[in-house]
Design an enzyme around this catalytic site. Structure first.
Site, short mmCIF file in Angstrom:
data_model
loop_
_atom_site.label_atom_id
_atom_site.label_comp_id
_atom_site.label_asym_id
_atom_site.label_seq_id
_atom_site.Cartn_x
_atom_site.Cartn_y
_atom_site.Cartn_z
N LYS A 213 0.86 -1.19 0.00
CA LYS A 213 0.00 0.00 0.00
C LYS A 213 0.89 1.23 0.00
CE LYS A 213 -3.56 2.45 2.54
NZ LYS A 213 -4.59 2.37 3.56
N LYS A 267 -2.19 -1.46 -3.84
CA LYS A 267 -3.04 -0.28 -3.78
C LYS A 267 -2.21 1.00 -3.82
CE LYS A 267 -6.05 1.94 -0.49
NZ LYS A 267 -6.50 2.00 0.86
C1 PBG Z 1 -6.95 3.74 5.41
C2 PBG Z 1 -7.49 3.44 4.07
C3 PBG Z 1 -7.38 4.32 2.98
C4 PBG Z 1 -8.05 3.72 1.92
C5 PBG Z 1 -8.54 2.48 2.35
N1 PBG Z 1 -8.17 2.32 3.69
C6 PBG Z 1 -6.80 5.67 2.87
C7 PBG Z 1 -5.55 6.02 3.54
O1 PBG Z 1 -4.66 5.19 3.69
O2 PBG Z 1 -5.46 7.16 3.95
C8 PBG Z 1 -8.16 4.38 0.58
C9 PBG Z 1 -9.18 3.89 -0.35
C10 PBG Z 1 -9.52 4.82 -1.44
O3 PBG Z 1 -8.89 5.88 -1.65
O4 PBG Z 1 -10.47 4.50 -2.16
N2 PBG Z 1 -6.69 2.73 6.26
#
Ligand code: PBG
Length: 344
Positions: A213, A267
């Protein structure tokens, strides 16, 4: 019959091979198509809210609303009808429920738990994915617990956070979650969650690890949807990955698989297709892509301006994930794509 053209002869084009033959008609193209997208490839993320209203639009994500639990049950029914195998929940949390420790994450009556119970009761055949990370619930907007120095610098505390994440995961499993999806990027959390789930008898609850991520600007609209954008102090670069790296993604995936992840995720999606391909080739594990909020917003914004054909761009973006090696995609387009696939 066409004869070889003079142009071909004068320029001595080598036309033994004419790859265009296989593209000459729809039936011929279908015959040689290498990848398919079906509703079975989709996981639909839903935003939840407890506001007294049934639906509250997410401004930067046209077509996406935050849903009351009742409304989420109706969307679950839509998912079942569209053959979408699983949905995922993300809660908007009222500011008064947030604190530095993210306590609401452990409330067995929080929105995510309520939605799990309500939907499990009516649609047991639908997979429920719950996100493990503290950011929807923390006043500082971080995924973990923090220590603040006298000068106001924040340190995200890994091991203390893992303990909290284990508690959050158990709270969700007790409410009926089928897949626990840690999105926090703390070290060692997958193993700790697996051990705790097993100890409580949740042997069949799966773990989908957000393994690779990245610290990404494409999460902006999601943070708006959750109400965590304004709250976020600093950024998430001490735990989310640097977009310059790719070997590191493989090491993260390897650790999560070793610790017991059943599925791994990359992601965001489109800017990281190369990572999906490397992960799939290296490990051959069930690999998912998250087409995140900003990717959805970009396509929708251009489509609303009449600059691109939204439906075509949606389908093209989704098949790209399959081509890159993903087994499935988390996408806000899930219902629309499933409807389109159905009408084909
Ligand atoms: C946070 C989380 C995020 C997303 C899913 N879980 C955002 C972040 O890390 O700030 C993002 C998903 C999206 O942008 O559609 N745990």
């Amino acid at each position: 019959m066409n004869k070889p053209s003079r142009i071909a002869e004068t320029h001595r084009l080598d036309l033994t091979h004419r790859p265009r033959r296989n593209r000459k008609a729809e039936w011929a193209r279908r015959l040689v198509s290498e990848h398919v997208l079906t509703a079975s490839d989709l996981i639909w993320p839903l935003f939840l809210i407890d506001s007294g209203k049934r639906r509250v639009p997410v401004a930067p994500m046209p077509g996406v609303d935050r849903l009351s639990v009742d409304e989420a049950v109706r969307e679950a029914e839509r998912a079942v009808k569209l053959d979408i195998p699983a949905i995922a929940f993300f809660p908007y949390t009222e500011p008064q429920l947030k604190d530095a420790r993210g306590s609401e994450a452990f409330n067995e009556n929080n929105l995510v738990c309520k939605a799990c119970r309500a939907i499990k009761k009516e649609f047991a055949q639908l997979g429920l994915v719950t996100d493990v990370a503290l950011d929807p619930y923390t006043s500082h907007g971080h995924d973990g617990l923090v220590r603040e120095s006298a000068s106001g610098d924040l340190t995200i505390l890994n091991d203390e956070t893992v303990e909290a994440l284990v508690r959050q995961a158990l709270t969700q499993a007790r409410a009926g979650a089928d897949i626990i999806a840690p999105s926090d990027m703390m070290d060692g959390r997958v193993g700790a969650i697996r051990e705790a789930l097993d100890a409580e008898g949740f042997l069949e609850v799966q773990i989908m690890a957000y393994s690779a991520k990245y610290a990404s600007a494409f999460y902006g609209p999601f943070r708006d949807a959750l109400g965590s954008a304004g709250a976020l102090k600093g950024d998430k670069r001490t735990y989310q990955m640097d977009s310059a790296n790719s070997d590191e993604a493989l090491r993260e995936v390897e650790l999560d698989l070793d610790e017991g992840a059943d599925m791994v995720m990359v992601k965001p999606g489109m800017p990281y297709l190369d990572i999906i391909r490397r992960v799939k080739d290296e490990f051959g594990a069930p690999t998912f892509a998250y087409q995140v909020s900003g990717e959805y917003s970009m396509i929708m914004a251009a489509a609303q301006n009449g600059w691109i054909d939204g439906d075509k761009a949606m389908m093209e973006s989704l098949i790209a994930f399959k081509r890159a090696g993903a087994d499935g995609v988390l996408t806000y387009f899930a219902p629309r794509a499933a409807e389109k696939l159905r009408s084909k």
